[in-house]
Write a protein that holds these residues in place. Structure first.
Motif, PDB file in Angstrom:
ATOM      1  N   PRO A 296       0.796  -1.238   0.000  1.00  0.00           N
ATOM      2  CA  PRO A 296       0.000   0.000   0.000  1.00  0.00           C
ATOM      3  C   PRO A 296       0.823   1.280   0.000  1.00  0.00           C
ATOM      4  O   PRO A 296       0.431   2.269  -0.617  1.00  0.00           O
ATOM      5  N   VAL A 297       1.976   1.276   0.665  1.00  0.00           N
ATOM      6  CA  VAL A 297       2.783   2.495   0.713  1.00  0.00           C
ATOM      7  C   VAL A 297       3.367   2.814  -0.652  1.00  0.00           C
ATOM      8  O   VAL A 297       3.240   3.938  -1.163  1.00  0.00           O
ATOM      9  N   THR A 298       4.030   1.829  -1.275  1.00  0.00           N
ATOM     10  CA  THR A 298       4.631   2.090  -2.580  1.00  0.00           C
ATOM     11  C   THR A 298       3.571   2.324  -3.642  1.00  0.00           C
ATOM     12  O   THR A 298       3.785   3.125  -4.567  1.00  0.00           O
ATOM     13  N   ALA A 299       2.430   1.640  -3.528  1.00  0.00           N
ATOM     14  CA  ALA A 299       1.367   1.862  -4.511  1.00  0.00           C
ATOM     15  C   ALA A 299       0.867   3.306  -4.437  1.00  0.00           C
ATOM     16  O   ALA A 299       0.625   3.948  -5.475  1.00  0.00           O
ATOM     17  N   TYR A 300       0.718   3.831  -3.223  1.00  0.00           N
ATOM     18  CA  TYR A 300       0.282   5.228  -3.099  1.00  0.00           C
ATOM     19  C   TYR A 300       1.360   6.182  -3.602  1.00  0.00           C
ATOM     20  O   TYR A 300       1.062   7.163  -4.300  1.00  0.00           O
ATOM     21  N   LEU A 301       2.629   5.898  -3.273  1.00  0.00           N
ATOM     22  CA  LEU A 301       3.714   6.735  -3.786  1.00  0.00           C
ATOM     23  C   LEU A 301       3.745   6.707  -5.314  1.00  0.00           C
ATOM     24  O   LEU A 301       4.077   7.705  -5.960  1.00  0.00           O
ATOM     25  N   GLY A 302       3.381   5.563  -5.896  1.00  0.00           N
ATOM     26  CA  GLY A 302       3.300   5.493  -7.341  1.00  0.00           C
ATOM     27  C   GLY A 302       2.202   6.374  -7.902  1.00  0.00           C
ATOM     28  O   GLY A 302       2.360   6.973  -8.972  1.00  0.00           O
ATOM     29  N   ARG A 303       1.107   6.479  -7.173  1.00  0.00           N
ATOM     30  CA  ARG A 303       0.005   7.328  -7.656  1.00  0.00           C
ATOM     31  C   ARG A 303       0.371   8.805  -7.600  1.00  0.00           C
ATOM     32  O   ARG A 303      -0.124   9.594  -8.402  1.00  0.00           O
ATOM     33  N   ILE A 304       1.226   9.183  -6.662  1.00  0.00           N
ATOM     34  CA  ILE A 304       1.624  10.594  -6.580  1.00  0.00           C
ATOM     35  C   ILE A 304       2.986  10.828  -7.230  1.00  0.00           C
ATOM     36  O   ILE A 304       3.567  11.908  -7.094  1.00  0.00           O
ATOM     37  N   SER A 305       3.501   9.819  -7.938  1.00  0.00           N
ATOM     38  CA  SER A 305       4.876   9.895  -8.454  1.00  0.00           C
ATOM     39  C   SER A 305       5.045  10.996  -9.493  1.00  0.00           C
ATOM     40  O   SER A 305       6.143  11.558  -9.615  1.00  0.00           O
ATOM     41  N   TYR A 306       4.000  11.304 -10.267  1.00  0.00           N
ATOM     42  CA  TYR A 306       4.160  12.366 -11.263  1.00  0.00           C
ATOM     43  C   TYR A 306       4.395  13.702 -10.571  1.00  0.00           C
ATOM     44  O   TYR A 306       5.314  14.449 -10.934  1.00  0.00           O
ATOM     45  N   SER A 307       3.597  14.011  -9.577  1.00  0.00           N
ATOM     46  CA  SER A 307       3.827  15.243  -8.819  1.00  0.00           C
ATOM     47  C   SER A 307       5.176  15.212  -8.123  1.00  0.00           C
ATOM     48  O   SER A 307       5.880  16.226  -8.057  1.00  0.00           O
ATOM     49  N   ALA A 336      18.894  15.079   1.322  1.00  0.00           N
ATOM     50  CA  ALA A 336      18.032  13.932   1.045  1.00  0.00           C
ATOM     51  C   ALA A 336      16.802  13.931   1.956  1.00  0.00           C
ATOM     52  O   ALA A 336      15.663  13.788   1.488  1.00  0.00           O
ATOM     53  N   VAL A 337      17.016  14.115   3.254  1.00  0.00           N
ATOM     54  CA  VAL A 337      15.900  14.026   4.201  1.00  0.00           C
ATOM     55  C   VAL A 337      14.911  15.160   3.987  1.00  0.00           C
ATOM     56  O   VAL A 337      13.697  14.945   3.871  1.00  0.00           O
ATOM     57  N   VAL A 338      15.409  16.391   3.940  1.00  0.00           N
ATOM     58  CA  VAL A 338      14.511  17.539   3.806  1.00  0.00           C
ATOM     59  C   VAL A 338      13.786  17.510   2.470  1.00  0.00           C
ATOM     60  O   VAL A 338      12.565  17.723   2.403  1.00  0.00           O
ATOM     61  N   SER A 339      14.503  17.250   1.393  1.00  0.00           N
ATOM     62  CA  SER A 339      13.855  17.260   0.078  1.00  0.00           C
ATOM     63  C   SER A 339      12.836  16.136  -0.057  1.00  0.00           C
ATOM     64  O   SER A 339      11.780  16.317  -0.682  1.00  0.00           O
ATOM     65  N   LEU A 340      13.112  14.982   0.540  1.00  0.00           N
ATOM     66  CA  LEU A 340      12.149  13.874   0.476  1.00  0.00           C
ATOM     67  C   LEU A 340      10.861  14.232   1.197  1.00  0.00           C
ATOM     68  O   LEU A 340       9.752  14.024   0.673  1.00  0.00           O
ATOM     69  N   VAL A 341      10.980  14.775   2.391  1.00  0.00           N
ATOM     70  CA  VAL A 341       9.778  15.113   3.174  1.00  0.00           C
ATOM     71  C   VAL A 341       8.984  16.222   2.494  1.00  0.00           C
ATOM     72  O   VAL A 341       7.760  16.114   2.308  1.00  0.00           O
ATOM     73  N   VAL A 342       9.664  17.302   2.114  1.00  0.00           N
ATOM     74  CA  VAL A 342       8.958  18.440   1.525  1.00  0.00           C
ATOM     75  C   VAL A 342       8.342  18.055   0.182  1.00  0.00           C
ATOM     76  O   VAL A 342       7.192  18.399  -0.113  1.00  0.00           O
ATOM     77  N   LEU A 346       4.305  18.172  -0.758  1.00  0.00           N
ATOM     78  CA  LEU A 346       3.816  18.937  -1.906  1.00  0.00           C
ATOM     79  C   LEU A 346       3.146  18.026  -2.927  1.00  0.00           C
ATOM     80  O   LEU A 346       2.124  18.398  -3.539  1.00  0.00           O
ATOM     81  N   SER A 347       3.681  16.842  -3.120  1.00  0.00           N
ATOM     82  CA  SER A 347       3.126  15.910  -4.099  1.00  0.00           C
ATOM     83  C   SER A 347       1.742  15.427  -3.687  1.00  0.00           C
ATOM     84  O   SER A 347       0.847  15.290  -4.532  1.00  0.00           O
ATOM     85  N   VAL A 348       1.575  15.161  -2.407  1.00  0.00           N
ATOM     86  CA  VAL A 348       0.249  14.758  -1.919  1.00  0.00           C
ATOM     87  C   VAL A 348      -0.777  15.850  -2.211  1.00  0.00           C
ATOM     88  O   VAL A 348      -1.870  15.588  -2.721  1.00  0.00           O
ATOM     89  N   GLY A 349      -0.417  17.100  -1.900  1.00  0.00           N
ATOM     90  CA  GLY A 349      -1.341  18.199  -2.152  1.00  0.00           C
ATOM     91  C   GLY A 349      -1.636  18.377  -3.628  1.00  0.00           C
ATOM     92  O   GLY A 349      -2.802  18.539  -4.026  1.00  0.00           O
ATOM     93  N   THR A 350      -0.603  18.353  -4.466  1.00  0.00           N
ATOM     94  CA  THR A 350      -0.813  18.538  -5.900  1.00  0.00           C
ATOM     95  C   THR A 350      -1.620  17.403  -6.503  1.00  0.00           C
ATOM     96  O   THR A 350      -2.484  17.618  -7.358  1.00  0.00           O
ATOM     97  N   HIS A 351      -1.355  16.182  -6.056  1.00  0.00           N
ATOM     98  CA  HIS A 351      -2.090  15.030  -6.585  1.00  0.00           C
ATOM     99  C   HIS A 351      -3.582  15.143  -6.299  1.00  0.00           C
ATOM    100  O   HIS A 351      -4.412  14.951  -7.192  1.00  0.00           O
ATOM    101  N   HIS A 352      -3.917  15.488  -5.051  1.00  0.00           N
ATOM    102  CA  HIS A 352      -5.330  15.493  -4.673  1.00  0.00           C
ATOM    103  C   HIS A 352      -6.051  16.770  -5.092  1.00  0.00           C
ATOM    104  O   HIS A 352      -7.267  16.738  -5.344  1.00  0.00           O
TER     105      HIS A 352
END
Length: 384
Positions: A296-307, A336-342, A346-352
């Motif tokens: 479920p985690v990677t599948a969701y990351l795949g859905r937001i991967s474009y953003s 790596a840590v800061v850019s991954l989190v931020v 942002l990707s979650v917001g843009t996706h939805h």
């Protein structure tokens, strides 16, 4: 709406993370150090061929099904409308912000970038934070060309007998890698590196995905691929190790030789196919590989991967500017840590807020009106 393939979404997630890690490594200089891990990081651009293979697989499959099973073909205008709404709204948001913040362009420069024409003007340097966007004009060129390719392949396959149509389709698709090889040769022999930013250079990857689309419709679940899936994935890793050597060209922006370019394209195509095939041609959700890649985690990351792909480079750029890091000298861990989190937030917001509403609009606008006294048509599936 048809359910998504969680494993293919997971592959898309890993590919997006690979692009992100590549750019963290390059911006902090880690990628240019000596050692096996630095070389292997430098080849994480393999994620781009994986994206291209997935596009060829998922987008051509409805046309392949129409040829082999006799169903209706996608309507080109509806298909193109869905592609535009899938790609452009989020792209306009991220690109517009980066151009506003860091670009010296006048309105003509803005127009080139907003219309995905930047690859055709190689003398214009990319603005800060948008160096990853070269792949999108290639993708969009394939989207535009695909209805024409599908029409030509349909006519070619239908000219043969029913039993031979899959082989005729595969034979027709086999012309596309030849175009790629010819383009690589021309680019290196004539000294035209800008051709590497154009679709013909990358057609081999889309063609591999299209061939898998034909095989997935023709053969369905392949027991052979299922049985050999672990070996195929190990072989992909071994070929990636070969790709991560000087045989496939330098790690820097120095141009590779013709032989290095041909070897690199061949290895990238092989690795991408070996990674995708066990999930595209032997889909088995109960298998270990599907449970790992399609969790479920990677599948969701795949859905937001474009953003995620759109945002990661501007986020890395902004972080380096704010911290005053020198080029190729930033702290790898903090970047790596800061850019991954931020980027993820942002990707979650843009996706939805942008991607999903645009997809709903595309499904609504492209759904055909049912004829009188006929059952309503099935909803349009979500764009891959």
């Amino acid at each position: 709406m048809r359910s998504r393939d969680a494993a293919l979404d997971g592959i898309r997630a890993f590919a997006a993370l690979g692009v992100w890690l590549l750019h963290v490594g390059s911006n902090t200089g880690v990628m240019y150090r000596e050692g096996m891990y630095a070389w292997m990081m430098s080849r994480l651009g393999i994620a781009v061929p994986v994206f291209f293979v997935l596009s060829g697989l998922l987008l051509y499959r409805p046309w392949a099904r129409a040829v082999l099973e006799g169903g209706p073909r996608p309507r080109p205008l509806g298909y193109l409308w869905r592609r535009v709404l899938r790609v452009m709204p989020a792209y306009w948001l991220v690109t517009g912000l980066a151009l506003w913040a860091w670009s010296p362009f006048d309105w003509t420069g803005w127009a080139k970038w907003m219309l995905l024409a930047q690859n055709y003007f190689p003398d214009d340097p990319p603005p800060d934070g948008l160096y990853q966007m070269w792949t999108l004009p290639v993708e969009m060129s394939f989207y535009v060309l695909l209805p024409v390719l599908a029409w030509a392949l349909h006519r070619w396959a239908r000219a043969g007998s029913g039993g031979g149509r899959p082989l005729r389709l595969l034979a027709g698709i086999a012309v596309l890698p030849v175009v790629s090889v010819a383009t690589v040769v021309v680019a290196r022999v004539l000294g035209l590196p800008q051709l590497a930013l154009w679709l013909p250079y990358h057609l081999v990857f889309f063609a591999c995905g299209m061939a898998m689309a034909v095989l997935s419709v023709w053969l369905g679940h392949s027991r052979v691929i299922d049985a050999l899936a672990p070996q195929l994935l190990v072989l992909a890793l071994l070929l990636y190790a070969v790709l991560s050597t000087g045989w496939a060209g330098p790690r820097t922006l120095e141009l590779p030789t013709l032989s290095q370019s041909l070897l690199r394209v061949s290895l990238e195509a092989a690795v991408a196919v070996l990674v995708v095939a066990p999930f595209a041609l032997a889909a088995r959700p109960d298998s270990l590989r599907h449970r790992v890649v399609g969790n479920p985690v990677t599948a969701y990351l795949g859905r937001i991967s474009y953003s995620f792909f759109l945002w990661h480079a501007p986020v890395i750029t902004l972080q380096l500017k704010l911290t005053g890091a020198q080029p190729f000298a930033g702290d790898f861990t903090s970047v790596a840590v800061v850019s991954l989190v931020v980027t993820t937030l942002l990707s979650v917001g843009t996706h939805h807020l942008i991607e999903l509403p645009a997809l709903r609009l595309s499904a609504h606008r492209s759904a055909p009106a049912p004829p009188p006294a006929a059952p309503a048509p099935a909803p349009v599936a979500a764009a891959p």
